[in-house]
Structures are given as C-alpha cells and as structure tokens.
Design a protein around this motif. Structure first.
Motif, PDB file in Angstrom:
ATOM      1  N   LYS A  97       0.836  -1.209   0.000  1.00  0.00           N
ATOM      2  CA  LYS A  97       0.000   0.000   0.000  1.00  0.00           C
ATOM      3  C   LYS A  97       0.869   1.257   0.000  1.00  0.00           C
ATOM      4  CE  LYS A  97      -4.013   1.675   2.596  1.00  0.00           C
ATOM      5  NZ  LYS A  97      -4.719   1.505   3.889  1.00  0.00           N
ATOM      6  N   ASN A 101       0.960   4.104  -2.959  1.00  0.00           N
ATOM      7  CA  ASN A 101       0.691   5.518  -2.686  1.00  0.00           C
ATOM      8  C   ASN A 101       1.895   6.391  -3.029  1.00  0.00           C
ATOM      9  OD1 ASN A 101      -2.017   6.330  -1.179  1.00  0.00           O
ATOM     10  ND2 ASN A 101      -1.529   4.212  -0.715  1.00  0.00           N
ATOM     11  N   TRP A 104       1.703   7.005  -6.599  1.00  0.00           N
ATOM     12  CA  TRP A 104       0.640   7.986  -6.846  1.00  0.00           C
ATOM     13  C   TRP A 104       1.147   9.411  -6.573  1.00  0.00           C
ATOM     14  CZ3 TRP A 104      -3.348   9.850  -2.944  1.00  0.00           C
ATOM     15  CH2 TRP A 104      -4.301  10.675  -3.562  1.00  0.00           C
ATOM     16  N   HIS A 105       1.912   9.551  -5.487  1.00  0.00           N
ATOM     17  CA  HIS A 105       2.448  10.886  -5.155  1.00  0.00           C
ATOM     18  C   HIS A 105       3.458  11.343  -6.207  1.00  0.00           C
ATOM     19  CE1 HIS A 105       1.412   9.956  -0.697  1.00  0.00           C
ATOM     20  NE2 HIS A 105       0.359  10.296  -1.394  1.00  0.00           N
ATOM     21  N   CYS A 144       1.221   2.938   8.518  1.00  0.00           N
ATOM     22  CA  CYS A 144       0.324   3.480   7.501  1.00  0.00           C
ATOM     23  C   CYS A 144      -1.119   3.562   7.972  1.00  0.00           C
ATOM     24  CB  CYS A 144       0.444   2.726   6.187  1.00  0.00           C
ATOM     25  SG  CYS A 144      -0.183   1.057   6.211  1.00  0.00           S
ATOM     26  N   LEU A 149      -4.470   6.949   3.546  1.00  0.00           N
ATOM     27  CA  LEU A 149      -3.927   6.535   2.257  1.00  0.00           C
ATOM     28  C   LEU A 149      -5.026   5.991   1.343  1.00  0.00           C
ATOM     29  CD1 LEU A 149      -0.665   4.608   3.252  1.00  0.00           C
ATOM     30  CD2 LEU A 149      -0.927   7.019   2.760  1.00  0.00           C
ATOM     31  N   ARG A 150      -4.749   6.051   0.069  1.00  0.00           N
ATOM     32  CA  ARG A 150      -5.673   5.496  -0.921  1.00  0.00           C
ATOM     33  C   ARG A 150      -5.526   3.989  -0.947  1.00  0.00           C
ATOM     34  NH1 ARG A 150      -5.645   8.320  -6.802  1.00  0.00           N
ATOM     35  NH2 ARG A 150      -6.977   6.582  -7.400  1.00  0.00           N
ATOM     36  N   THR A 309       3.810   7.951   3.403  1.00  0.00           N
ATOM     37  CA  THR A 309       2.978   6.772   3.198  1.00  0.00           C
ATOM     38  C   THR A 309       3.119   5.763   4.334  1.00  0.00           C
ATOM     39  OG1 THR A 309       4.680   5.702   1.887  1.00  0.00           O
ATOM     40  CG2 THR A 309       3.063   6.990   0.689  1.00  0.00           C
TER      41      THR A 309
END
Lengths: 332, 271
Positions: A97, A101, A104-105, A144, A149-150, A309
C-alpha cells in the motif's frame, strides 16, 4: 463493485511465468547476486522462486520510474538531441500500500502537474502495470494505519487469504493481465470481508499528523537532529522523495555531452547550495525538520494529500535509527 | 579561473606536468588507467613531464602541476616548493598529497615501535625525517583530488572543467549517498566501523558496494558529524579507540585537526 478472481497459491508460479512471457516481471527479491549483504529490493526476475514477500522491501521501487542517472538530452554545440526511451511492457508485483501511494504521489509531481508533464517519467510509467499485494500484518516500523492513504490506486491488487490469492481488478491495464493468465483464475464475487482489507499488528502508530504547532519544539534537535549523521539514507529509501539535481557531462571535444538528472537528498548540507556558494539550510535541525514537515504538512498544504505513506523505511534504514514517529508522539 | 583561461588561449594548450614524491605511484597510474580516453587527455593538454609515460625532463613554467605523494623528508619539501613556484595551479593528487594517507600513520605511532621497525644502523640518516604530512601543509594548492587511488573519472572531469574555464567542485556529499543509490544495505547495521557517513563520496561507494567498510580515503565532508558518529559507535559497543584507528588510516591529519575543535579535543588525544 470491482471484479474479483481467485488464484490458488499452487498456481502462483504458473501465473508469474505466464505473465513473464509478455512482460518484464519486476518483484522484490532478497539479495542482489554478487553483491554482499544486500537487503531486499525490486529487481527484474526470471524465476518466480526468487520473489521475496516475507517483508516489505528495504529499498523502494522509485528508481524504476525516475532513473538514478536519467539522461535528459544529449547536446552537440547548440544542438539538442532528445533521448528516446524504449522499454518493454513491465509488471511490478508485490507493491505494498505504501509503495502504491508513493507512486501515486510521484504521479502528482511528474505526471498530473498542471504546468508540465515529465516525459521521462511518463514513458516509464506508461509501460508499467502495478500489481499490489495487501499486507495482512504490518511490519516493525510501519505506521500506515495512522495515515489517510488510498487503497484503490492499483491495476491489480492481491489479497493473501489462506490458500488463495484473491485478486481485485483496478484498471484496464490490470484486466489485460487477467485475460493473459485466465487459465489459472476463477471468477468470484464478494470474496473479501472488511476484516481482510485491514492491516493488523502494525509496529508503529503516529498519534497526530497535525504538527504545525510543534515547529519550535526543542525535541526536533535534542532527540532527532543531534543523532543524525546527515547521510541522506532516509531520503534515498523514501518512496516519495523525488528531489533531483542536474549535471552536465561533456566529452573531450568540450562541445558534445549529456545532461543528467540525479536524485538529491535534502538531508545533506550541499542540497541547498546555490550560486555564490551560499547554503540556505546549514543547520542540521532545519534540514531534519524540513523533511518531516514536507512529509506531513507542506505537501498536504499544496495538494491536499498526505505525502508520507507510513512505510517506515526511513526509520529502518537510518544508521542511527532516529524514530521521528516517537519524537512526534511525545511532543506536547 | 580567468587567469588559467588566458594562459590556455596564449599557448593553445595548458602546460601540464605529473610529479610524484613519496607515495606508491598509484595515483599517477590511475591517470593512465583511463585507457579509453588517454589519447584525448594527451591531445587536450600539453604534457611536459610525466615520468610514467615519457622520458623528457622539463623545468620551465607550468600551468597545471599534479603532485602525488606525501612530504616525508627535506628533498620532498624542497621539490614541492619548487614546483609551486613554477606552477600557476597545483593539484594535490590522491590521498597522500591531500590527507597524508598511510605515510602519515607514523605521526601517531608509538615511538618505541618505530625504533624497532627502523632500518639497519647504516641507513640511520635516512630515518631522521620530519613527520610525514600532506603537501597541503607546505604549499598552497588550488585543487585537491582525494582518494586512494583517486577516481579516474574525477581526474577526467577535472581536466575538462579546467579546459572549459569552470570552477571545479569536488563531490561534497558523503559516501552514503551513492551507496544507497546502488541499493546496498548498511554496513553500520552489520556492526562494521564504516566511515561512509563522514567521508566525502564521489568514489561510487566502491568499497561499500563490494561489502567492505569505508576507511575514509577521500577525507571528511565539511558536514562530518563526529560527535554523533562516536555516540552511535558507543551504542553499538565499539570503543572510541577502535573507531579512531579506522579514522587515522587514510585521513588522519585532517580528522585529528577536526577532532581538536570538538569536545575539548578528547578524541584527538586518543591514540
């Protein structure tokens, strides 16, 4: 509701081999061959047996998206020759995860930037399929769960459930992988409970991410910076850190050469050196604080997303084991 | 830098010499190890003296003079002083010239051991020498290319930047930066006395990358955190004397000077 598939664990190696026929397969492995004492890291593999999933990797995957020696262009006098990045389609397996993320960042910075999209990052990102792996249990330095977080940023997500992997599809790129390996998969529905989606037994907990009021707290110095060796390991191991420096490399004609982009860690003194040899953040405490505040506050102020993250790699990889989570938790 | 540039245009190519005083000659050898680009280097500069590859002697003025080795006796001292007078730019090449390196170990060895290790009596005159020191202690040098041996790519980079009329900056960051970039684990975690965090990098972390701890041959960074380093080692159960011995191997002169200034010189006194 996204589609779900079941992959029996005994079929996992077949699945990997099937995907490997069409894609470069990049996954965490335990140690780099012929290099002593390496920790787990992401590498292109050719044998499914090499995949190492017992821990989240010590090194991050970010080097595959921003090459540590990214060639920006060649020059010959005033002529600019743009490089062509040709890569095979590739699959990243075992991204946790925090890794997802992190990517993604990086996307936010290099791809979805309002002003400019980085062509090198885009070229590497476009050919990449991200397959996540859900952590049932957290690891020693993870936190986390304390962060927002997504959990939907992936092309495919693997959940380790008893003797099966439950696979959730997140995008068309992921669906393509499912089609390739459909021989080993069974379709299912609602196979995951809320409990399965949780990450249990996390080693760490960050009590607050609102650290604005602690800016002048002396613990940053006494408990943090005073132990810091200023080596920059935390930056290099962070899945988010993306600052870079640019260098020219000329040949002996003194006209031809290459411009190269390299990662630059903000914990080093010369990170903020500018023309005239002035260094803005001389003070080690200022540097230490800058990193933490960038992780928890500055990025959020700008993009409305928490940057950190919670992977804890900066703590696990710090030679002095500076635990900034504990520092924040003990602040009042 | 303007001065050098002017000289370059007058003569076409800068006059360069490679000299060596007491040392193992490994540093001038690492210039020659640039096999693929050695001819480019020779074409780009006018090499006046380089006893490894040519027999000619030269005693005129020089634009750039590379000096390898440490000053261990009067002859060495006289030689570097003469070279300084003849040269516009002096470059200390390698760890002996920049930091004293192995020859300077004599400075903190037990005098009793030295007596035992001395040559036979007939050579006694040769033994009576000042303490070995880097050339930087005797003459002003414009640039330093540290390392044991210096990085051959850095030598090339230096020559190019000088030819371009640029200011050469040697790599300022610690070894750890490149070490982590190559995705290594940390040798400090293995309980090794690795001097990576306080040592100037630019060597592509070649030792650590191959599993051998850093001995600091490129000297310390201007941001070396000694107090933190000693504290960390103490926590790991490694005593300060052992750490100090590691530090003195290559860059002892420089490190001892830095240690004099902190904690009332308590670590500087350890030998």
């Amino acid at each position: 509701m996204s589609q779900q598939y079941v992959l029996k664990k005994e079929n996992f190696n077949n699945f990997v081999e099937k995907v490997m026929a069409d894609y470069d397969f990049i996954a965490p492995v335990k140690a780099k061959k012929n290099i002593l004492r390496s920790k787990s890291l992401y590498q292109k593999i050719s044998n499914p047996e090499d995949i190492f999933l017992d821990d989240h990797s010590y090194h991050t995957v970010k080097g595959f998206f921003n090459d540590p020696r990214e060639k920006l262009f060649d020059f010959d006098g005033n002529k600019i020759i743009n490089p062509v990045i040709e890569l095979r389609q590739r699959v990243f397996f075992g991204l946790r995860k925090c890794d997802l993320n992190g990517i993604w960042h990086q996307d936010m910075v290099f791809l979805d930037n309002k002003h400019q999209c980085d062509p090198f990052y885009k070229a590497r990102r476009d050919v990449s399929v991200l397959i996540g792996l859900h952590c049932n249990n957290g690891f020693e330095h993870c936190f986390c769960n304390s962060l927002d977080l997504r959990s939907d940023f992936h092309d495919l997500m693997f959940f380790d459930k008893n003797n099966d992997f439950i696979i959730e599809v997140g995008s068309d790129k992921g669906r393509k992988i499912i089609e390739i390996a459909s021989d080993f998969l069974e379709q299912g529905d609602n196979l995951l409970t809320e409990e399965d989606r949780k990450i249990k037994n996390m080693g760490h907990e960050l009590k607050t991410t609102n650290i604005k009021k602690f800016y002048h707290h002396e613990d940053w110095k006494t408990k943090g910076a005073d132990k810091c060796l200023a080596c920059g390991a935390c930056n290099m191991l962070c899945p988010n850190c993306h600052c870079f420096t640019i260098e020219d490399d000329v040949d002996f004609s003194l006209k031809k050469g290459t411009r190269i982009r390299k990662p630059a860690p903000c914990q080093l003194k010369h990170f903020t050196r500018v023309a005239g040899d002035h260094i803005f953040r001389q003070d080690k405490t200022a540097r230490f604080k800058h990193r933490i505040y960038h992780q928890l506050q500055y990025f959020q102020d700008r993009h409305d997303v928490q940057f950190c993250t919670g992977c804890g790699r900066c703590i696990a990889g710090c030679p002095a084991r500076i635990d900034w989570i504990e520092i924040i938790n003990n602040m009042e | 830098m303007t001065e050098e540039k002017k000289e370059t245009t007058e003569t076409g190519k800068p006059k360069v010499a490679f000299h060596d005083i007491t040392g193992c000659q490994g540093c001038v050898l690492s210039v020659i190890f640039n096999e693929d680009e050695l001819l480019d280097i020779i074409n780009a500069v006018d090499i006046k003296e380089f006893r490894f590859i040519m027999g000619e002697k030269y005693d005129g003025p020089l634009d750039i003079c590379f000096i390898e080795g440490a000053v261990v006796n009067k002859e060495d001292e006289e030689m570097v002083k003469k070279l300084r007078e003849r040269s516009k730019v002096v470059v200390a090449l390698g760890a002996c010239a920049t930091h004293g390196n192995i020859p300077s170990l004599k400075n903190w060895a037990d005098p009793k051991n030295l007596e035992r290790l001395q040559y036979q009596k007939k050579h006694e005159q040769m033994i009576d020498v000042p303490n070995p020191m880097p050339i930087t202690k005797f003459i002003k040098v414009e640039y330093s290319l540290p390392g044991c041996p210096p990085d051959r790519d850095e030598i090339k980079k230096f020559v190019k930047e000088i030819l371009l009329g640029k200011q050469f900056y040697s790599y300022p960051d610690p070894v750890c930066r490149e070490c982590r970039l190559f995705e290594n684990g940390c040798l400090l975690d293995e309980g090794k006395v690795c001097l990576g965090p306080i040592t100037r990098g630019g060597c592509r972390a070649v030792c650590c990358h191959n599993g051998f701890e850093c001995y600091g041959c490129r000297g310390i960074t201007d941001d070396a955190q000694f107090e933190e380093y000693f504290k960390l080692m103490e926590e790991k159960g490694i005593d300060a004397t052992t750490v100090k011995k590691h530090m003195e191997t290559f860059a002892g002169v420089e490190i001892n000077e830095a240690l004099e200034k902190i904690q009332e010189g308590k670590w500087a006194k350890l030998h």
